[in-house]
Design a protein around this motif. Structure first.
Motif, PDB file in Angstrom:
ATOM      1  N   VAL A  76       0.849  -1.192   0.000  1.00 43.68           N
ATOM      2  CA  VAL A  76       0.000   0.000   0.000  1.00 43.68           C
ATOM      3  C   VAL A  76       0.886   1.242   0.000  1.00 43.68           C
ATOM      4  CG1 VAL A  76      -1.806   1.262   1.231  1.00 43.68           C
ATOM      5  CG2 VAL A  76      -1.817  -1.249   1.221  1.00 43.68           C
ATOM      6  N   ASN A  77       0.783   2.045  -1.062  1.00 40.25           N
ATOM      7  CA  ASN A  77       1.585   3.265  -1.199  1.00 40.25           C
ATOM      8  C   ASN A  77       0.796   4.538  -0.927  1.00 40.25           C
ATOM      9  OD1 ASN A  77       3.954   1.891  -1.965  1.00 40.25           O
ATOM     10  ND2 ASN A  77       3.270   1.796  -4.087  1.00 40.25           N
ATOM     11  N   GLN A 104       5.374 -15.339  -1.143  1.00 40.83           N
ATOM     12  CA  GLN A 104       3.921 -15.298  -1.361  1.00 40.83           C
ATOM     13  C   GLN A 104       3.597 -15.667  -2.803  1.00 40.83           C
ATOM     14  OE1 GLN A 104       1.817 -14.623   1.363  1.00 40.83           O
ATOM     15  NE2 GLN A 104       3.834 -14.853   2.279  1.00 40.83           N
ATOM     16  N   ASP A 105       2.401 -16.214  -3.006  1.00 45.48           N
ATOM     17  CA  ASP A 105       1.958 -16.511  -4.364  1.00 45.48           C
ATOM     18  C   ASP A 105       1.729 -15.229  -5.160  1.00 45.48           C
ATOM     19  OD1 ASP A 105       1.857 -19.361  -4.040  1.00 45.48           O
ATOM     20  OD2 ASP A 105      -0.018 -19.104  -2.921  1.00 45.48           O
ATOM     21  N   ARG A 106       1.216 -14.221  -4.488  1.00 52.00           N
ATOM     22  CA  ARG A 106       0.910 -12.940  -5.158  1.00 52.00           C
ATOM     23  C   ARG A 106       1.251 -11.767  -4.238  1.00 52.00           C
ATOM     24  NH1 ARG A 106       0.233 -16.316  -8.485  1.00 52.00           N
ATOM     25  NH2 ARG A 106      -1.554 -16.719  -9.820  1.00 52.00           N
ATOM     26  N   VAL A 107       1.789 -10.704  -4.835  1.00 55.51           N
ATOM     27  CA  VAL A 107       1.956  -9.417  -4.160  1.00 55.51           C
ATOM     28  C   VAL A 107       1.241  -8.401  -5.025  1.00 55.51           C
ATOM     29  CG1 VAL A 107       3.577  -7.652  -3.368  1.00 55.51           C
ATOM     30  CG2 VAL A 107       4.157 -10.078  -3.100  1.00 55.51           C
ATOM     31  N   VAL A 108       0.283  -7.708  -4.434  1.00 55.31           N
ATOM     32  CA  VAL A 108      -0.531  -6.755  -5.197  1.00 55.31           C
ATOM     33  C   VAL A 108      -0.288  -5.357  -4.643  1.00 55.31           C
ATOM     34  CG1 VAL A 108      -2.881  -6.138  -5.929  1.00 55.31           C
ATOM     35  CG2 VAL A 108      -2.282  -8.547  -5.574  1.00 55.31           C
ATOM     36  N   GLN A 109       0.003  -4.415  -5.546  1.00 53.53           N
ATOM     37  CA  GLN A 109       0.337  -3.046  -5.155  1.00 53.53           C
ATOM     38  C   GLN A 109      -0.843  -2.114  -5.362  1.00 53.53           C
ATOM     39  OE1 GLN A 109       3.876  -1.581  -7.015  1.00 53.53           O
ATOM     40  NE2 GLN A 109       3.534   0.514  -6.366  1.00 53.53           N
ATOM     41  N   PHE A 110      -1.052  -1.228  -4.375  1.00 53.40           N
ATOM     42  CA  PHE A 110      -2.101  -0.202  -4.445  1.00 53.40           C
ATOM     43  C   PHE A 110      -1.483   1.163  -4.248  1.00 53.40           C
ATOM     44  CE2 PHE A 110      -4.312  -4.034  -3.415  1.00 53.40           C
ATOM     45  CZ  PHE A 110      -5.506  -3.925  -4.084  1.00 53.40           C
ATOM     46  N   PHE A 123     -10.047  -4.860  -1.035  1.00 51.88           N
ATOM     47  CA  PHE A 123      -9.455  -6.021  -1.701  1.00 51.88           C
ATOM     48  C   PHE A 123      -9.031  -7.059  -0.663  1.00 51.88           C
ATOM     49  CE2 PHE A 123      -5.937  -8.290  -3.800  1.00 51.88           C
ATOM     50  CZ  PHE A 123      -6.543  -8.654  -4.996  1.00 51.88           C
ATOM     51  N   ALA A 124      -8.436  -6.606   0.430  1.00 55.33           N
ATOM     52  CA  ALA A 124      -8.009  -7.510   1.501  1.00 55.33           C
ATOM     53  C   ALA A 124      -9.198  -8.283   2.054  1.00 55.33           C
ATOM     54  CB  ALA A 124      -7.318  -6.721   2.615  1.00 55.33           C
TER      55      ALA A 124
END
Length: 132
Positions: A11-12, A126-132, A27-28
């Motif tokens: 989270v940015n 982790q399987d996925r890292v998602v950026q916001f 999303f979480a």
């Protein structure tokens, strides 16, 4: 049905002033509802402001800091906050306040100051890292 995946969110965006942190929170919640594992959330750049205990939203506004704290407690999600970005933006833990001879600290309960190594570890594990 697909297999559950493990996620970390990056989270940015600050708690208020942009939509990115609120979108990350929604999303979480959706990930968890779908049966996926949310291991941690890494707050970086202005995202570290999500970890300030000094955030006081208006009575009719959503309290995003409290929402992150509740999510962490209910689902065992680590709230990692980049120490360098936090210090530059005035988000200080009790240990950092002591180290820098500051009289006050304001890192919200449940948030932890960590280095970028924690993000690197998430990228590798982790399987996925998602950026916001």
């Amino acid at each position: 049905m697909s297999l559950p995946l493990s996620y970390t969110l990056l989270v940015n965006g600050s708690a208020y002033g942009s939509q990115s942190a609120r979108s990350a929170y929604l999303f979480a919640k959706a990930l968890i509802e779908k049966g996926h594992t949310l291991s941690s959330i890494f707050f970086y750049q202005d995202g570290v402001l999500n970890g300030s205990a000094m955030t006081v939203p208006a009575n009719d506004e959503f309290d995003l800091v409290a929402a992150w704290q509740n999510l962490s407690l209910q689902h065992n999600v680590k709230l990692h906050t980049c120490v360098a970005a936090a210090l530059r933006r005035g988000v200080i833990s009790q240990a950092e306040a002591k180290q820098h001879n500051l009289e006050i600290h304001n890192l919200a309960t449940g948030f932890e100051l960590v280095g970028l190594g924690s993000l690197a570890e998430a990228l590798l594990t982790q399987d996925r890292v998602v950026q916001f």
